[in-house]
Design a protein around this motif. Structure first.
Motif, PDB file in Angstrom:
ATOM      1  N   THR A  44       0.694  -1.355  -0.190  1.00 48.13           N
ATOM      2  CA  THR A  44      -0.011  -0.058  -0.028  1.00 48.13           C
ATOM      3  C   THR A  44       1.009   1.206  -0.042  1.00 48.13           C
ATOM      4  N   THR A  45       2.112   1.086   0.577  1.00 55.59           N
ATOM      5  CA  THR A  45       3.071   2.296   0.867  1.00 55.59           C
ATOM      6  C   THR A  45       4.038   2.045  -0.480  1.00 55.59           C
ATOM      7  N   VAL A  46       4.889   2.911  -0.741  1.00 53.00           N
ATOM      8  CA  VAL A  46       6.041   2.793  -1.991  1.00 53.00           C
ATOM      9  C   VAL A  46       6.942   1.698  -1.544  1.00 53.00           C
ATOM     10  N   GLN A  47       7.320   1.025  -2.465  1.00 57.64           N
ATOM     11  CA  GLN A  47       8.057  -0.209  -2.270  1.00 57.64           C
ATOM     12  C   GLN A  47       9.426  -0.146  -3.280  1.00 57.64           C
ATOM     13  N   HIS A  48       9.663   0.989  -4.056  1.00 59.30           N
ATOM     14  CA  HIS A  48      11.035   1.028  -4.865  1.00 59.30           C
ATOM     15  C   HIS A  48      11.790   1.774  -3.746  1.00 59.30           C
ATOM     16  N   ARG A  49      13.182   0.981  -3.849  1.00 60.20           N
ATOM     17  CA  ARG A  49      13.899   1.449  -2.863  1.00 60.20           C
ATOM     18  C   ARG A  49      14.387   2.726  -2.671  1.00 60.20           C
ATOM     19  N   SER A  50      14.497   3.471  -3.804  1.00 54.15           N
ATOM     20  CA  SER A  50      14.602   4.729  -3.828  1.00 54.15           C
ATOM     21  C   SER A  50      13.708   5.753  -3.071  1.00 54.15           C
ATOM     22  N   ARG A  51      12.297   5.454  -3.455  1.00 50.01           N
ATOM     23  CA  ARG A  51      11.096   6.019  -2.926  1.00 50.01           C
ATOM     24  C   ARG A  51      11.086   5.945  -1.220  1.00 50.01           C
ATOM     25  N   VAL A  52      11.361   4.559  -0.901  1.00 45.90           N
ATOM     26  CA  VAL A  52      11.318   4.251   0.424  1.00 45.90           C
ATOM     27  C   VAL A  52      12.343   4.806   1.511  1.00 45.90           C
ATOM     28  N   ALA A  53      13.521   5.198   0.601  1.00 50.58           N
ATOM     29  CA  ALA A  53      14.452   5.789   1.486  1.00 50.58           C
ATOM     30  C   ALA A  53      14.240   7.388   1.462  1.00 50.58           C
ATOM     31  N   ALA A  54      13.270   7.867   0.448  1.00 47.22           N
ATOM     32  CA  ALA A  54      12.955   9.193   0.587  1.00 47.22           C
ATOM     33  C   ALA A  54      11.783   9.509   1.552  1.00 47.22           C
ATOM     34  N   ASP A  55      11.003   8.468   1.308  1.00 47.49           N
ATOM     35  CA  ASP A  55       9.731   8.703   2.272  1.00 47.49           C
ATOM     36  C   ASP A  55       8.778   7.431   2.327  1.00 47.49           C
ATOM     37  N   PRO A  56       8.993   6.391   3.139  1.00 44.88           N
ATOM     38  CA  PRO A  56       8.198   5.340   3.122  1.00 44.88           C
ATOM     39  C   PRO A  56       6.940   5.127   3.377  1.00 44.88           C
ATOM     40  N   THR A  57       6.213   6.597   3.899  1.00 49.51           N
ATOM     41  CA  THR A  57       4.697   6.516   3.892  1.00 49.51           C
ATOM     42  C   THR A  57       4.029   6.858   2.919  1.00 49.51           C
ATOM     43  N   ARG A  58       4.643   7.167   1.810  1.00 45.79           N
ATOM     44  CA  ARG A  58       3.681   7.733   0.447  1.00 45.79           C
ATOM     45  C   ARG A  58       3.189   6.553   0.104  1.00 45.79           C
ATOM     46  N   PRO A  59       1.837   6.913  -0.714  1.00 44.27           N
ATOM     47  CA  PRO A  59       1.216   5.583  -1.200  1.00 44.27           C
ATOM     48  C   PRO A  59       1.944   5.128  -2.521  1.00 44.27           C
ATOM     49  N   ASN A  60       1.766   3.763  -2.534  1.00 44.11           N
ATOM     50  CA  ASN A  60       2.310   2.964  -3.508  1.00 44.11           C
ATOM     51  C   ASN A  60       1.431   3.265  -4.810  1.00 44.11           C
ATOM     52  N   LEU A  61       1.789   4.325  -5.732  1.00 40.68           N
ATOM     53  CA  LEU A  61       1.267   4.333  -7.040  1.00 40.68           C
ATOM     54  C   LEU A  61       1.943   3.516  -8.178  1.00 40.68           C
ATOM     55  N   ARG A  62       2.707   2.665  -7.831  1.00 44.24           N
ATOM     56  CA  ARG A  62       3.488   2.032  -8.793  1.00 44.24           C
ATOM     57  C   ARG A  62       3.409   0.587  -8.325  1.00 44.24           C
ATOM     58  N   GLN A  63       1.926   0.128  -8.326  1.00 48.32           N
ATOM     59  CA  GLN A  63       1.918  -1.567  -7.713  1.00 48.32           C
ATOM     60  C   GLN A  63       2.104  -2.393  -8.744  1.00 48.32           C
ATOM     61  N   VAL A  64       1.538  -2.011 -10.214  1.00 52.21           N
ATOM     62  CA  VAL A  64       1.629  -2.683 -11.428  1.00 52.21           C
ATOM     63  C   VAL A  64       2.321  -1.829 -12.335  1.00 52.21           C
ATOM     64  N   HIS A  65       3.198  -2.322 -13.068  1.00 51.28           N
ATOM     65  CA  HIS A  65       4.078  -1.622 -14.040  1.00 51.28           C
ATOM     66  C   HIS A  65       3.541  -2.628 -15.472  1.00 51.28           C
ATOM     67  N   LEU A  66       3.375  -1.795 -16.512  1.00 45.71           N
ATOM     68  CA  LEU A  66       2.777  -2.288 -17.840  1.00 45.71           C
ATOM     69  C   LEU A  66       3.644  -1.568 -18.863  1.00 45.71           C
ATOM     70  N   ILE A  67       4.320  -2.462 -19.627  1.00 41.77           N
ATOM     71  CA  ILE A  67       5.042  -2.011 -21.160  1.00 41.77           C
ATOM     72  C   ILE A  67       4.432  -2.693 -22.348  1.00 41.77           C
ATOM     73  N   HIS A  68       4.126  -1.914 -23.207  1.00 42.55           N
ATOM     74  CA  HIS A  68       3.683  -2.464 -24.582  1.00 42.55           C
ATOM     75  C   HIS A  68       4.760  -3.098 -25.381  1.00 42.55           C
ATOM     76  N   SER A  69       4.399  -4.295 -25.981  1.00 39.04           N
ATOM     77  CA  SER A  69       5.455  -4.894 -26.647  1.00 39.04           C
ATOM     78  C   SER A  69       5.870  -4.383 -27.884  1.00 39.04           C
ATOM     79  N   GLU A  70       5.110  -3.360 -28.338  1.00 38.47           N
ATOM     80  CA  GLU A  70       5.415  -2.435 -29.597  1.00 38.47           C
ATOM     81  C   GLU A  70       6.684  -1.684 -29.106  1.00 38.47           C
TER      82      GLU A  70
END
Length: 184
Positions: A44-70
């Motif tokens: 529910t909160t940030v999980q990317h290591r650089s973001r955890v170091a900056a502020d571990p209480t921020r909401p996780n807006l990056r739960q699922v990453h999508l890339i287009h095969s194009e």
């Protein structure tokens, strides 16, 4: 506005460790409010290591990453060898203008899961350790000198469910006024 069939899932990936690439698998399970079950970036909160170091209480807006095969196709034409999951994405798509929808767009994946687009992935220099020069290919500049982020989109899980290769993707665009995607 109703849902519009827009594309398909071509690969799904996850990794329980904080590594650059994620292993391709047959199915992933999305958990509402958390992300991909068994993935290091779920929470529910940030999980990317650089973001955890900056502020571990921020909401996780990056739960699922999508890339287009194009994008993989485009990178291959530029001499890069990039396949599903290798840029850290959880879901690889085809046939969907993945970078185009406004913030708040909902993507219906298969018969159950629904995610909401939060913004553009902002790739870091770690990408060049994977393949030299890749960061520049993923963040070219437009004619006005502005950075164009091509490394996919980030999202949060609204409704959980399983996502498999071949699942259809339907797009539900939010009401106007639309907000363009920005880096998250």
């Amino acid at each position: 506005m109703g849902n519009v069939q827009a594309g398909r899932v071509t690969a799904v990936s996850r990794d329980g460790e904080h590594r650059f690439s994620k292993g391709v698998t047959d199915v992933i399970t999305l958990l509402a409010g958390l992300g991909v079950e068994g993935d290091a970036h779920a929470g529910t909160t940030v999980q990317h290591r650089s973001r955890v170091a900056a502020d571990p209480t921020r909401p996780n807006l990056r739960q699922v990453h999508l890339i287009h095969s194009e994008l993989h196709d485009e990178l291959h034409e530029q001499g890069f060898g990039v396949g599903p999951g290798e840029l850290g994405e959880n879901i690889t798509t085809r046939g969907l203008g993945l970078l185009d929808p406004p913030r708040g767009t909902r993507l219906h994946l298969g018969s159950e899961a629904v995610i909401e687009v939060t913004g553009l992935r902002n790739p870091c220099a770690q990408i060049n350790a994977f393949q030299p020069g890749l960061l520049k290919a993923l963040t070219p500049r437009d004619v006005d000198g502005n950075v164009v982020r091509k490394a996919g989109i980030m999202s949060v899980v609204l409704v959980g469910g399983q996502v498999r290769v071949g699942d259809p993707i339907a797009v539900e665009v939010p009401p106007q006024p639309w907000r363009a995607l920005e880096r998250v």
